[in-house]
Motif scaffolding. Structure first.
Motif, mmCIF file in Angstrom:
data_model
loop_
_atom_site.group_PDB
_atom_site.id
_atom_site.type_symbol
_atom_site.label_atom_id
_atom_site.label_comp_id
_atom_site.label_asym_id
_atom_site.label_seq_id
_atom_site.Cartn_x
_atom_site.Cartn_y
_atom_site.Cartn_z
ATOM 1 N N GLN A 45 -0.017 -3.935 9.777
ATOM 2 C CA GLN A 45 0.168 -5.261 10.367
ATOM 3 C C GLN A 45 0.024 -6.360 9.317
ATOM 4 O OE1 GLN A 45 -2.405 -5.394 13.745
ATOM 5 N NE2 GLN A 45 -1.123 -3.946 14.861
ATOM 6 N N GLU A 46 -0.791 -6.074 8.301
ATOM 7 C CA GLU A 46 -1.015 -7.098 7.271
ATOM 8 C C GLU A 46 -0.411 -6.752 5.921
ATOM 9 O OE1 GLU A 46 -5.128 -8.223 6.940
ATOM 10 O OE2 GLU A 46 -5.253 -8.254 9.128
ATOM 11 N N HIS A 47 -0.193 -5.448 5.706
ATOM 12 C CA HIS A 47 0.314 -5.013 4.405
ATOM 13 C C HIS A 47 1.670 -4.337 4.597
ATOM 14 C CE1 HIS A 47 -3.879 -5.127 2.694
ATOM 15 N NE2 HIS A 47 -4.179 -4.874 3.961
ATOM 16 N N VAL A 99 0.870 -1.179 0.000
ATOM 17 C CA VAL A 99 0.000 0.000 0.000
ATOM 18 C C VAL A 99 0.909 1.232 0.000
ATOM 19 C CG1 VAL A 99 -1.827 1.249 1.200
ATOM 20 C CG2 VAL A 99 -1.761 -1.245 1.319
ATOM 21 N N VAL A 100 0.749 2.075 -1.014
ATOM 22 C CA VAL A 100 1.603 3.252 -1.161
ATOM 23 C C VAL A 100 0.787 4.490 -0.819
ATOM 24 C CG1 VAL A 100 2.959 4.583 -2.835
ATOM 25 C CG2 VAL A 100 2.965 2.087 -2.942
ATOM 26 N N MET A 101 1.282 5.287 0.115
ATOM 27 C CA MET A 101 0.535 6.473 0.548
ATOM 28 C C MET A 101 1.431 7.709 0.420
ATOM 29 S SD MET A 101 -1.266 5.159 4.020
ATOM 30 C CE MET A 101 -2.279 3.694 4.095
ATOM 31 N N ASP A 102 0.986 8.639 -0.425
ATOM 32 C CA ASP A 102 1.783 9.844 -0.651
ATOM 33 C C ASP A 102 1.302 10.943 0.301
ATOM 34 O OD1 ASP A 102 3.461 11.720 -1.697
ATOM 35 O OD2 ASP A 102 2.738 11.574 -3.758
ATOM 36 N N GLU A 103 2.109 11.285 1.275
ATOM 37 C CA GLU A 103 1.810 12.301 2.289
ATOM 38 C C GLU A 103 0.396 12.154 2.861
ATOM 39 O OE1 GLU A 103 3.764 15.621 2.538
ATOM 40 O OE2 GLU A 103 5.222 15.274 0.955
ATOM 41 N N PRO A 104 0.064 10.978 3.430
ATOM 42 C CA PRO A 104 -1.321 10.738 3.860
ATOM 43 C C PRO A 104 -1.771 11.577 5.054
ATOM 44 C CG PRO A 104 0.087 8.959 4.612
ATOM 45 C CD PRO A 104 0.933 9.823 3.733
ATOM 46 N N THR A 105 -0.829 12.130 5.796
ATOM 47 C CA THR A 105 -1.257 12.878 6.996
ATOM 48 C C THR A 105 -1.243 14.384 6.759
ATOM 49 O OG1 THR A 105 1.007 12.681 7.821
ATOM 50 C CG2 THR A 105 -0.578 11.092 8.649
ATOM 51 N N ASN A 106 -0.933 14.771 5.527
ATOM 52 C CA ASN A 106 -0.899 16.193 5.197
ATOM 53 C C ASN A 106 -2.272 16.841 5.363
ATOM 54 O OD1 ASN A 106 1.106 17.890 4.569
ATOM 55 N ND2 ASN A 106 1.017 17.598 2.352
ATOM 56 N N GLY A 107 -2.328 17.976 5.998
ATOM 57 C CA GLY A 107 -3.574 18.736 6.058
ATOM 58 C C GLY A 107 -4.593 18.235 7.058
ATOM 59 N N LEU A 145 -5.099 13.470 12.809
ATOM 60 C CA LEU A 145 -3.741 12.917 12.675
ATOM 61 C C LEU A 145 -3.568 11.675 13.523
ATOM 62 C CD1 LEU A 145 -1.124 15.805 12.855
ATOM 63 C CD2 LEU A 145 -1.162 13.892 11.291
ATOM 64 N N ILE A 146 -4.013 11.756 14.770
ATOM 65 C CA ILE A 146 -3.876 10.626 15.692
ATOM 66 C C ILE A 146 -4.636 9.425 15.138
ATOM 67 C CG2 ILE A 146 -4.459 9.803 18.028
ATOM 68 C CD1 ILE A 146 -3.943 12.759 18.938
ATOM 69 N N GLU A 147 -5.868 9.665 14.672
ATOM 70 C CA GLU A 147 -6.691 8.585 14.112
ATOM 71 C C GLU A 147 -6.045 7.991 12.861
ATOM 72 O OE1 GLU A 147 -9.562 7.258 15.238
ATOM 73 O OE2 GLU A 147 -9.201 8.450 17.044
ATOM 74 N N ALA A 148 -5.538 8.882 12.011
ATOM 75 C CA ALA A 148 -4.944 8.401 10.752
ATOM 76 C C ALA A 148 -3.713 7.543 11.053
ATOM 77 C CB ALA A 148 -4.565 9.571 9.847
ATOM 78 N N ARG A 149 -2.887 7.972 12.007
ATOM 79 C CA ARG A 149 -1.689 7.188 12.350
ATOM 80 C C ARG A 149 -2.082 5.814 12.863
ATOM 81 N NH1 ARG A 149 0.395 11.852 15.606
ATOM 82 N NH2 ARG A 149 1.342 13.201 14.066
ATOM 83 N N LYS A 150 -3.142 5.796 13.696
ATOM 84 C CA LYS A 150 -3.593 4.522 14.268
ATOM 85 C C LYS A 150 -4.025 3.575 13.135
ATOM 86 C CE LYS A 150 -6.975 3.050 17.672
ATOM 87 N NZ LYS A 150 -8.369 3.159 17.256
ATOM 88 N N LEU A 151 -4.783 4.120 12.215
ATOM 89 C CA LEU A 151 -5.280 3.319 11.095
ATOM 90 C C LEU A 151 -4.117 2.806 10.235
ATOM 91 C CD1 LEU A 151 -7.585 2.281 9.350
ATOM 92 C CD2 LEU A 151 -7.824 4.549 8.363
ATOM 93 N N ILE A 152 -3.165 3.664 9.968
ATOM 94 C CA ILE A 152 -2.025 3.263 9.130
ATOM 95 C C ILE A 152 -1.243 2.139 9.830
ATOM 96 C CG2 ILE A 152 0.202 4.039 8.181
ATOM 97 C CD1 ILE A 152 -1.240 6.820 7.763
#
Ligand SMILES: Nc1ncnc2c1ncn2[C@@H]1O[C@H](COP(=O)(O)OP(=O)(O)OP(=O)(O)O)[C@@H](O)[C@H]1O
Length: 305
Positions: free
Chosen positions: A181-183, A155-163, A169-176
């Motif tokens: 864990q699997e990818h 899974v490739v994420m280009d600057e996923p936490t920008n903006g 941010l906290i939620e996004a980091r947790k999800l990532i």
């Protein structure tokens, strides 16, 4: 090997945007692609995901040559570009179904895969909401859901936490972290702290070339402390601080906070703590401050890698 690139190079016009990018990733987890603006992160990611065709070099996804077998290779890639390609007039369900069809998923598998992706990204309760009526944080989750719906290896994420705001941010980091864990997640950022919070491996790219590629621990060791930050209730004068052995320069950041430049000997903190106790500076906090990202870039770019 989940991702392998060999001598990846790209020219948009006359100059090389990236040159000789060699990446090998064999494990799950988050791998950070760190670089300042214009360093070549998006170019590298777009090529890896097959959204841009390289001038030269090769990309292998799970051992499959992306150029020779693009369809098979793309089944193993999920991509969240810098601007997620969301169709805002569709509901989440309509959009994810469309994405699954684009990925040529088996019709019968689409609904369960969509339910699973929504569940993982915490968007099930918004299934029939139009994307345009979602907040930025939830749109980002939809972007992530479309990237994992077909269960790709990479899974490739280009600057996923920008903006994102601090809570998002906290939620996004947790999800990532959960997804990693699997990818295998390859994530780019120009913010060192973001990469250090999320990644165990780091690839640093500057002016189109890889200047560092190792574990986050190795990176932290490399980024030597360059200054010490001190917070005191009763700070001394600049002159008094300069009397402490090893202190080379003193910069007052506020009336109670000082940045100390020193000669490189890490025992400096012990000497500062001793001086504080002796002269009653009432030390509240003392910490090493790693060099600014710009300085680290400069140091790394300067050495041949
Ligand atoms: N479509 C394009 N045409 C011409 N030059 C481009 C194009 N896209 C990027 N570049 C140039 O290629 C180099 C690398 O850009 P790239 O977008 O890959 O960097 P980046 O690290 O992703 O930066 P940012 O964080 O700003 O997106 C830069 O010098 C940029 O100006």
């Amino acid at each position: 090997m989940i991702l392998k690139t060999t001598s990846l190079s790209h020219k948009y016009t006359s100059n090389w945007a990236i040159r000789d990018i060699n990446i090998e990733i064999g494990q799950t987890g988050v791998i950070g692609l760190l670089g300042s603006n214009g360093a070549g992160k998006s170019t590298t990611m777009n090529i890896i995901c097959g959204a841009l065709h390289q001038t030269s070099g090769k990309v292998f996804i799970n051992g499959i040559d992306l150029e020779k077998e693009p369809e098979a290779a793309k089944k193993e890639i999920g991509f969240l570009p810098q601007t997620p390609p969301l169709y805002t007039d569709l509901t989440i369900d309509e959009y994810l179904t469309y994405c699954a069809q684009l990925r040529l998923m088996d019709k019968r598998k689409i609904k369960p895969a969509m339910d699973e992706a929504k569940e993982r990204c915490g968007i099930t309760h918004f299934s029939s909401r139009l994307i345009k009526n979602l907040s930025g944080g939830y749109r980002q989750r939809v972007g992530i859901a479309q990237a994992i719906i077909h269960k790709p290896k990479l899974v490739v994420m280009d600057e996923p936490t920008n903006g994102l705001d601090p809570n998002q941010l906290i939620e996004a980091r947790k999800l990532i972290r959960e997804i990693a864990q699997e990818h295998t997640v390859l994530l780019s950022s120009h913010i060192l702290s973001e990469i250090s919070l999320l990644c165990k491996e780091i690839i640093m790219i500057e002016a189109g070339r890889i200047v560092f590629s190792d574990s986050m621990d190795a990176f932290n060791n490399y980024a030597q402390a360059s200054t010490v930050l001190m917070q005191m209730e009763n700070p001394p004068s600049r002159e008094e601080l300069l009397l402490v052995k090893g202190v080379t320069r003193v910069e007052f950041l506020s009336s109670k906070q000082v940045r100390i430049y020193f000669d490189g000997d890490p025992d400096i903190t012990e000497r500062l703590i001793a001086a504080s106790m002796q002269h009653d500076w009432r030390l509240r906090e003392i910490s090493f401050d790693k060099g600014l990202l710009d300085d680290i870039f400069k140091q790394l770019s300067a050495r041949s890698y």
